[in-house]
Design a protein around this motif. Structure first.
Motif, PDB file in Angstrom:
ATOM      1  N   VAL A 131     -44.806  67.614 -37.102  1.00 18.27           N
ATOM      2  CA  VAL A 131     -44.952  67.114 -35.742  1.00 18.27           C
ATOM      3  C   VAL A 131     -44.343  66.021 -34.949  1.00 18.27           C
ATOM      4  CG1 VAL A 131     -47.448  67.657 -36.337  1.00 18.27           C
ATOM      5  CG2 VAL A 131     -46.631  65.267 -36.771  1.00 18.27           C
ATOM      6  N   GLY A 132     -43.184  65.848 -35.568  1.00 15.14           N
ATOM      7  CA  GLY A 132     -42.171  64.770 -34.922  1.00 15.14           C
ATOM      8  C   GLY A 132     -40.998  64.409 -35.955  1.00 15.14           C
ATOM      9  N   ALA A 133     -40.025  64.025 -35.295  1.00 10.42           N
ATOM     10  CA  ALA A 133     -38.935  63.278 -36.082  1.00 10.42           C
ATOM     11  C   ALA A 133     -38.886  61.854 -35.657  1.00 10.42           C
ATOM     12  CB  ALA A 133     -37.451  64.194 -35.870  1.00 10.42           C
ATOM     13  N   ILE A 134     -38.670  60.883 -36.639  1.00 10.43           N
ATOM     14  CA  ILE A 134     -38.561  59.453 -36.348  1.00 10.43           C
ATOM     15  C   ILE A 134     -37.611  58.679 -36.648  1.00 10.43           C
ATOM     16  CG2 ILE A 134     -39.659  58.947 -38.511  1.00 10.43           C
ATOM     17  CD1 ILE A 134     -41.000  56.631 -37.260  1.00 10.43           C
ATOM     18  N   ASP A 135     -36.875  57.793 -35.852  1.00  5.43           N
ATOM     19  CA  ASP A 135     -35.907  57.060 -36.261  1.00  5.43           C
ATOM     20  C   ASP A 135     -35.769  55.670 -35.307  1.00  5.43           C
ATOM     21  OD1 ASP A 135     -33.517  56.292 -37.326  1.00  5.43           O
ATOM     22  OD2 ASP A 135     -32.100  57.755 -36.247  1.00  5.43           O
ATOM     23  N   GLY A 208     -38.355  61.520 -41.524  1.00  2.02           N
ATOM     24  CA  GLY A 208     -37.506  60.552 -41.204  1.00  2.02           C
ATOM     25  C   GLY A 208     -36.438  60.233 -42.359  1.00  2.02           C
ATOM     26  N   ASP A 209     -35.342  59.282 -42.029  1.00  3.01           N
ATOM     27  CA  ASP A 209     -34.266  59.217 -43.081  1.00  3.01           C
ATOM     28  C   ASP A 209     -34.780  58.444 -44.197  1.00  3.01           C
ATOM     29  OD1 ASP A 209     -34.177  56.608 -42.090  1.00  3.01           O
ATOM     30  OD2 ASP A 209     -32.468  56.760 -40.739  1.00  3.01           O
ATOM     31  N   SER A 210     -33.812  57.908 -45.040  1.00  6.34           N
ATOM     32  CA  SER A 210     -34.149  57.159 -46.400  1.00  6.34           C
ATOM     33  C   SER A 210     -34.484  55.785 -46.165  1.00  6.34           C
ATOM     34  CB  SER A 210     -32.958  57.374 -47.317  1.00  6.34           C
ATOM     35  OG  SER A 210     -31.716  56.740 -46.729  1.00  6.34           O
ATOM     36  N   GLY A 211     -34.367  55.297 -44.828  1.00  2.00           N
ATOM     37  CA  GLY A 211     -34.698  54.033 -44.487  1.00  2.00           C
ATOM     38  C   GLY A 211     -36.445  53.780 -44.494  1.00  2.00           C
ATOM     39  N   TYR A 212     -36.939  54.881 -44.504  1.00  3.41           N
ATOM     40  CA  TYR A 212     -38.322  54.761 -44.341  1.00  3.41           C
ATOM     41  C   TYR A 212     -38.950  55.095 -45.627  1.00  3.41           C
ATOM     42  CZ  TYR A 212     -37.951  54.835 -39.159  1.00  3.41           C
ATOM     43  OH  TYR A 212     -37.789  54.629 -37.854  1.00  3.41           O
ATOM     44  N   LYS A 216     -47.508  60.609 -47.406  1.00  9.39           N
ATOM     45  CA  LYS A 216     -47.918  61.994 -47.289  1.00  9.39           C
ATOM     46  C   LYS A 216     -47.927  62.560 -45.939  1.00  9.39           C
ATOM     47  CE  LYS A 216     -52.870  60.360 -46.707  1.00  9.39           C
ATOM     48  NZ  LYS A 216     -54.314  60.626 -46.988  1.00  9.39           N
ATOM     49  N   TRP A 217     -47.665  61.612 -44.761  1.00  4.15           N
ATOM     50  CA  TRP A 217     -47.365  61.926 -43.540  1.00  4.15           C
ATOM     51  C   TRP A 217     -45.993  61.688 -43.128  1.00  4.15           C
ATOM     52  CZ3 TRP A 217     -46.256  57.566 -40.980  1.00  4.15           C
ATOM     53  CH2 TRP A 217     -46.595  56.282 -41.439  1.00  4.15           C
ATOM     54  N   LEU A 218     -45.193  61.348 -43.982  1.00  2.00           N
ATOM     55  CA  LEU A 218     -43.778  61.038 -43.398  1.00  2.00           C
ATOM     56  C   LEU A 218     -42.779  61.424 -44.777  1.00  2.00           C
ATOM     57  CD1 LEU A 218     -41.707  59.748 -41.886  1.00  2.00           C
ATOM     58  CD2 LEU A 218     -42.184  57.389 -42.500  1.00  2.00           C
ATOM     59  N   LEU A 219     -42.089  62.598 -44.420  1.00  2.00           N
ATOM     60  CA  LEU A 219     -41.521  62.869 -45.676  1.00  2.00           C
ATOM     61  C   LEU A 219     -39.631  62.577 -45.413  1.00  2.00           C
ATOM     62  CD1 LEU A 219     -42.750  66.617 -45.738  1.00  2.00           C
ATOM     63  CD2 LEU A 219     -43.009  64.493 -47.273  1.00  2.00           C
ATOM     64  N   THR A 240     -33.676  69.555 -39.347  1.00  2.00           N
ATOM     65  CA  THR A 240     -34.846  69.197 -38.467  1.00  2.00           C
ATOM     66  C   THR A 240     -34.936  67.962 -37.772  1.00  2.00           C
ATOM     67  OG1 THR A 240     -35.822  71.086 -39.985  1.00  2.00           O
ATOM     68  CG2 THR A 240     -37.182  69.802 -38.488  1.00  2.00           C
ATOM     69  N   ARG A 241     -34.545  66.923 -38.670  1.00  2.00           N
ATOM     70  CA  ARG A 241     -34.694  65.802 -38.185  1.00  2.00           C
ATOM     71  C   ARG A 241     -33.480  65.439 -37.286  1.00  2.00           C
ATOM     72  NH1 ARG A 241     -33.130  60.689 -38.418  1.00  2.00           N
ATOM     73  NH2 ARG A 241     -31.339  61.086 -39.463  1.00  2.00           N
TER      74      ARG A 241
END
Length: 328
Positions: A131-135, A208-212, A216-219, A240-241
């Motif tokens: 549902v979204g990509a975060i950074d 998200g990247d490895s900094g996160y 269960k809602w953020l892979l 995808t990210r």
């Protein structure tokens, strides 16, 4: 028509087609500017008894030129025939008003919206239920004095605002946090934002990247993939990210005032925050109105951030990532 004339016919058709597309883009951009002017007109147009007030459309054009070109205020003021002081007041007044009036950054909540976004991400690399990509992205600002000055120095060595952003597959921003100094870690911004509460009730997950932290809602990707399945997971995850990296690149190319190569925002941190938020909202408006990014000599290449793997991963996230890797 002879064979020797045929190539010239094709060339003429290409030129005419390009001219039509250019004229369409110009008309769309004009319409968007007029719409934005109408949105803020009542808040930025002030009567004066001393001289003629600066028209609202000139105020809007002045602001858009500053945001898009990243010029010094003196150059922007000269191009529109106004003083530097007036240009400074106009930019901050218009940006603050647009932040209030453009309510176009909203995380999806309805089922149809979520389904549309999931389908858009799934088409990229078959990654399910995204549902979204975060950074986080760093926006350079001018240096400052005072006790808080060191907190604004980011990991790359310059003063900045660290902006947390979530995008959909169309490169539109659905959630932003614009408030933290450049030295703030991405995971800290996430923890102190509204996203954890939002995602707890959402059927899907962010990438998200490895900094996160892995939840269960953020892979996040595997730090050291041990088999082909985990390698394929990482490739699909990266593809995808990458939408959030591309969105940040397009944003900074569209609004050069936020691009490192054009200098820094020469204002205090609070004013910089308003300008940055305004650019994000205008970016979404441009995406909605299908205004393309103007071609420049410099391509909008995203900058990939390299973080050490976050160690605070929870068991639910580990279980979910393993299940996705084995199943898909």
């Amino acid at each position: 028509m002879s064979d020797t004339q045929f190539p010239y016919k094709i060339e003429l058709h290409v030129h005419l087609d390009g001219a039509i597309r250019t004229e369409t883009i110009i008309q769309t951009a004009k319409q968007t500017i007029l719409e934005l002017t109408d949105v803020v007109r009542n808040c930025i147009q002030h009567p004066t008894s001393r001289s003629c007030a600066i028209p609202s459309h000139i105020q809007m054009l002045t602001t858009l030129r500053f945001l898009a070109k990243g010029d010094y205020l003196s150059e922007v003021a000269d191009s529109h025939g106004i003083s530097i002081a007036s240009a400074s007041r106009i930019v901050h007044r218009v940006c603050s008003t647009l932040c209030l009036r453009l309510g176009n950054i909203n995380f999806p909540t309805s089922v149809p919206e979520l389904v549309r976004i999931k389908e858009g991400f799934h088409k990229i690399a078959n990654f399910p239920k995204v549902v979204g990509a975060i950074d986080g992205t760093l926006i350079p600002i001018q240096g400052m004095a005072g006790d808080e000055e060191p907190t604004f120095i980011c990991r790359k060595g310059f003063h900045a605002i660290n902006v947390q952003a979530v995008v959909d597959a169309n490169l539109s921003f659905t959630n932003i946090v614009v408030r933290w100094p450049g030295s703030t870690h991405d995971s800290f911004i996430l923890t102190n934002s509204s996203l954890p509460n939002i995602m707890e009730g959402t059927d899907g997950w962010l990438l998200g990247d490895s900094g996160y932290p892995l939840k269960k809602w953020l892979l996040t990707p595997f730090a050291q993939p041990s088999n082909q399945q985990e390698q394929r997971y990482n490739r699909a995850h990266c593809s995808t990210r990458n939408t959030v990296e591309r969105a940040s690149g397009v944003l900074k190319s569209r609004f050069r005032c936020m691009h490192k190569t054009c200098g820094t925002l020469q204002f205090g941190s609070e004013k910089c925050i308003k300008i940055i938020e305004c650019c994000f909202r205008l970016h979404n408006k441009a995406i909605l109105d299908k205004i393309p990014l103007q071609a420049t000599n410099e391509a909008a290449v995203p900058v990939f951030h390299h973080h050490a793997a976050y160690q605070g991963n929870d068991n639910d996230g580990l279980t979910l990532r393993h299940r996705i890797t084995q199943r898909f």
